[in-house]
Design a protein around this motif. Sequence first.
Motif, PDB file in Angstrom:
ATOM      1  N   LEU A  68       0.822  -1.206   0.000  1.00  0.00           N
ATOM      2  CA  LEU A  68       0.000   0.000   0.000  1.00  0.00           C
ATOM      3  C   LEU A  68       0.859   1.261   0.000  1.00  0.00           C
ATOM      4  O   LEU A  68       0.598   2.215  -0.765  1.00  0.00           O
ATOM      5  CB  LEU A  68      -0.925  -0.014   1.224  1.00  0.00           C
ATOM      6  CG  LEU A  68      -1.832   1.209   1.410  1.00  0.00           C
ATOM      7  CD1 LEU A  68      -2.807   1.337   0.239  1.00  0.00           C
ATOM      8  CD2 LEU A  68      -2.591   1.115   2.728  1.00  0.00           C
ATOM      9  N   LEU A  69       1.879   1.276   0.837  1.00  0.00           N
ATOM     10  CA  LEU A  69       2.766   2.447   0.864  1.00  0.00           C
ATOM     11  C   LEU A  69       3.501   2.627  -0.466  1.00  0.00           C
ATOM     12  O   LEU A  69       3.704   3.764  -0.923  1.00  0.00           O
ATOM     13  CB  LEU A  69       3.778   2.301   2.005  1.00  0.00           C
ATOM     14  CG  LEU A  69       3.224   2.403   3.426  1.00  0.00           C
ATOM     15  CD1 LEU A  69       4.335   2.184   4.438  1.00  0.00           C
ATOM     16  CD2 LEU A  69       2.564   3.751   3.660  1.00  0.00           C
ATOM     17  N   TRP A  70       3.885   1.536  -1.090  1.00  0.00           N
ATOM     18  CA  TRP A  70       4.582   1.640  -2.371  1.00  0.00           C
ATOM     19  C   TRP A  70       3.655   2.179  -3.468  1.00  0.00           C
ATOM     20  O   TRP A  70       4.054   2.997  -4.299  1.00  0.00           O
ATOM     21  CB  TRP A  70       5.140   0.275  -2.763  1.00  0.00           C
ATOM     22  CG  TRP A  70       5.956   0.297  -4.019  1.00  0.00           C
ATOM     23  CD1 TRP A  70       6.986   1.133  -4.311  1.00  0.00           C
ATOM     24  CD2 TRP A  70       5.802  -0.561  -5.152  1.00  0.00           C
ATOM     25  NE1 TRP A  70       7.498   0.861  -5.565  1.00  0.00           N
ATOM     26  CE2 TRP A  70       6.793  -0.190  -6.093  1.00  0.00           C
ATOM     27  CE3 TRP A  70       4.951  -1.615  -5.455  1.00  0.00           C
ATOM     28  CZ2 TRP A  70       6.938  -0.821  -7.320  1.00  0.00           C
ATOM     29  CZ3 TRP A  70       5.102  -2.255  -6.677  1.00  0.00           C
ATOM     30  CH2 TRP A  70       6.075  -1.853  -7.600  1.00  0.00           C
ATOM     31  N   ASN A  75       1.877   6.903  -6.875  1.00  0.00           N
ATOM     32  CA  ASN A  75       0.918   7.951  -7.227  1.00  0.00           C
ATOM     33  C   ASN A  75       1.471   9.341  -6.944  1.00  0.00           C
ATOM     34  O   ASN A  75       1.233  10.281  -7.706  1.00  0.00           O
ATOM     35  CB  ASN A  75      -0.391   7.755  -6.450  1.00  0.00           C
ATOM     36  CG  ASN A  75      -1.314   6.768  -7.132  1.00  0.00           C
ATOM     37  OD1 ASN A  75      -1.396   6.739  -8.357  1.00  0.00           O
ATOM     38  ND2 ASN A  75      -2.000   5.960  -6.346  1.00  0.00           N
ATOM     39  N   VAL A  76       2.203   9.458  -5.849  1.00  0.00           N
ATOM     40  CA  VAL A  76       2.725  10.772  -5.476  1.00  0.00           C
ATOM     41  C   VAL A  76       3.748  11.266  -6.503  1.00  0.00           C
ATOM     42  O   VAL A  76       3.827  12.465  -6.797  1.00  0.00           O
ATOM     43  CB  VAL A  76       3.354  10.704  -4.066  1.00  0.00           C
ATOM     44  CG1 VAL A  76       4.153  11.966  -3.756  1.00  0.00           C
ATOM     45  CG2 VAL A  76       2.268  10.489  -3.024  1.00  0.00           C
ATOM     46  N   LYS A  77       4.491  10.361  -7.093  1.00  0.00           N
ATOM     47  CA  LYS A  77       5.547  10.744  -8.031  1.00  0.00           C
ATOM     48  C   LYS A  77       5.035  11.061  -9.437  1.00  0.00           C
ATOM     49  O   LYS A  77       5.839  11.327 -10.325  1.00  0.00           O
ATOM     50  CB  LYS A  77       6.599   9.631  -8.108  1.00  0.00           C
ATOM     51  CG  LYS A  77       7.531   9.613  -6.914  1.00  0.00           C
ATOM     52  CD  LYS A  77       8.653   8.632  -7.150  1.00  0.00           C
ATOM     53  CE  LYS A  77       9.674   8.690  -6.040  1.00  0.00           C
ATOM     54  NZ  LYS A  77      10.803   7.764  -6.290  1.00  0.00           N
ATOM     55  N   THR A  82       3.519   5.519 -15.163  1.00  0.00           N
ATOM     56  CA  THR A  82       4.808   6.147 -15.468  1.00  0.00           C
ATOM     57  C   THR A  82       5.866   5.796 -14.432  1.00  0.00           C
ATOM     58  O   THR A  82       7.004   5.408 -14.760  1.00  0.00           O
ATOM     59  CB  THR A  82       4.653   7.668 -15.546  1.00  0.00           C
ATOM     60  OG1 THR A  82       3.641   7.994 -16.507  1.00  0.00           O
ATOM     61  CG2 THR A  82       5.953   8.325 -15.931  1.00  0.00           C
ATOM     62  N   THR A  83       5.502   5.919 -13.160  1.00  0.00           N
ATOM     63  CA  THR A  83       6.474   5.651 -12.088  1.00  0.00           C
ATOM     64  C   THR A  83       6.797   4.166 -11.992  1.00  0.00           C
ATOM     65  O   THR A  83       7.938   3.790 -11.685  1.00  0.00           O
ATOM     66  CB  THR A  83       5.925   6.153 -10.744  1.00  0.00           C
ATOM     67  OG1 THR A  83       5.429   7.478 -10.895  1.00  0.00           O
ATOM     68  CG2 THR A  83       6.995   6.150  -9.684  1.00  0.00           C
ATOM     69  N   GLN A 149      14.403  12.285  -1.580  1.00  0.00           N
ATOM     70  CA  GLN A 149      13.196  12.126  -2.386  1.00  0.00           C
ATOM     71  C   GLN A 149      11.918  12.389  -1.589  1.00  0.00           C
ATOM     72  O   GLN A 149      10.841  11.988  -2.006  1.00  0.00           O
ATOM     73  CB  GLN A 149      13.151  10.721  -2.999  1.00  0.00           C
ATOM     74  CG  GLN A 149      14.328  10.411  -3.889  1.00  0.00           C
ATOM     75  CD  GLN A 149      14.203   9.054  -4.534  1.00  0.00           C
ATOM     76  OE1 GLN A 149      13.107   8.535  -4.677  1.00  0.00           O
ATOM     77  NE2 GLN A 149      15.335   8.473  -4.923  1.00  0.00           N
ATOM     78  N   GLY A 150      12.010  12.997  -0.465  1.00  0.00           N
ATOM     79  CA  GLY A 150      10.820  13.331   0.297  1.00  0.00           C
ATOM     80  C   GLY A 150      10.579  12.384   1.456  1.00  0.00           C
ATOM     81  O   GLY A 150      11.473  11.638   1.887  1.00  0.00           O
ATOM     82  N   ALA A 151       9.325  12.409   1.952  1.00  0.00           N
ATOM     83  CA  ALA A 151       8.978  11.658   3.157  1.00  0.00           C
ATOM     84  C   ALA A 151       9.078  10.154   2.958  1.00  0.00           C
ATOM     85  O   ALA A 151       9.428   9.416   3.889  1.00  0.00           O
ATOM     86  CB  ALA A 151       7.569  12.027   3.620  1.00  0.00           C
ATOM     87  N   PHE A 152       8.759   9.660   1.759  1.00  0.00           N
ATOM     88  CA  PHE A 152       8.792   8.219   1.540  1.00  0.00           C
ATOM     89  C   PHE A 152      10.211   7.659   1.615  1.00  0.00           C
ATOM     90  O   PHE A 152      10.389   6.462   1.806  1.00  0.00           O
ATOM     91  CB  PHE A 152       8.162   7.881   0.186  1.00  0.00           C
ATOM     92  CG  PHE A 152       6.671   7.924   0.205  1.00  0.00           C
ATOM     93  CD1 PHE A 152       5.940   6.852   0.668  1.00  0.00           C
ATOM     94  CD2 PHE A 152       5.994   9.055  -0.223  1.00  0.00           C
ATOM     95  CE1 PHE A 152       4.552   6.885   0.690  1.00  0.00           C
ATOM     96  CE2 PHE A 152       4.616   9.104  -0.201  1.00  0.00           C
ATOM     97  CZ  PHE A 152       3.880   8.017   0.259  1.00  0.00           C
TER      98      PHE A 152
END
Length: 219
Positions: A68-70, A75-77, A82-83, A149-152
């Motif tokens: 789920l986190l992945w 989606n965030v990227k 695409t990601t 790369q941010g919070a993740f």
Amino acid sequence: MNRVPADAENAHSSSVESCPSLRDVHSINPTQLMARIESYEGREKKGISDVRRTFCLFVTFDLLFITLLWIIELNVKGGIETTLEKEVLHYDYSSSYFDIFLLAVFRFKVLILAYAMCRLRHWWAIAFTTAVTSAFLLAKVIISQLFSQGAFGYVLPIISFILAWIETWFLDFKVLPQEAEEENRFLIAQDASERAALLHPGVLSDGQFYSPPESVAGN
């Protein structure tokens, strides 16, 4: 003339003295022992114990939560397609989270195979998966560029590391000791049941406590 009454009185007193020992034998309740044995055998027929089933559910939760986190990270990227193509087809160790997902799949397959299908009662499988997870995540955090790369970059490695060690703690301190304790109780109850069967082969009737026919009436 008084010899026969004296002998009868001695026989009667010996029969009275033997009553407490018979009552002590009756105090052993084989029904409760058999109930414990049947309950343990019933749990064995179910396949796995309740605490082991809980462990397997937590291992499944580990995989689903990391997945789920992945997906959220994809989606965030900028979109899943695409990601996903960028992280899977053009995999880069320093920037991709795909390997953390594969690490969760690896833990799931090994632990379910070892502790659900093979019903292993040893800690070597969980030690292997936790050691591989810890070494890989530490190397990825040190070498890669996830923190930029941010919070993740923080969330996925930390949560994966924590879940792996929670699984180790749960198996080592809950699953294996509780199953060993239940098995010891079963063996003790089975041994006590066998001893009770030897000491108490049949149901004693009240007629066995009557005085012998040759005793004098009134005694």
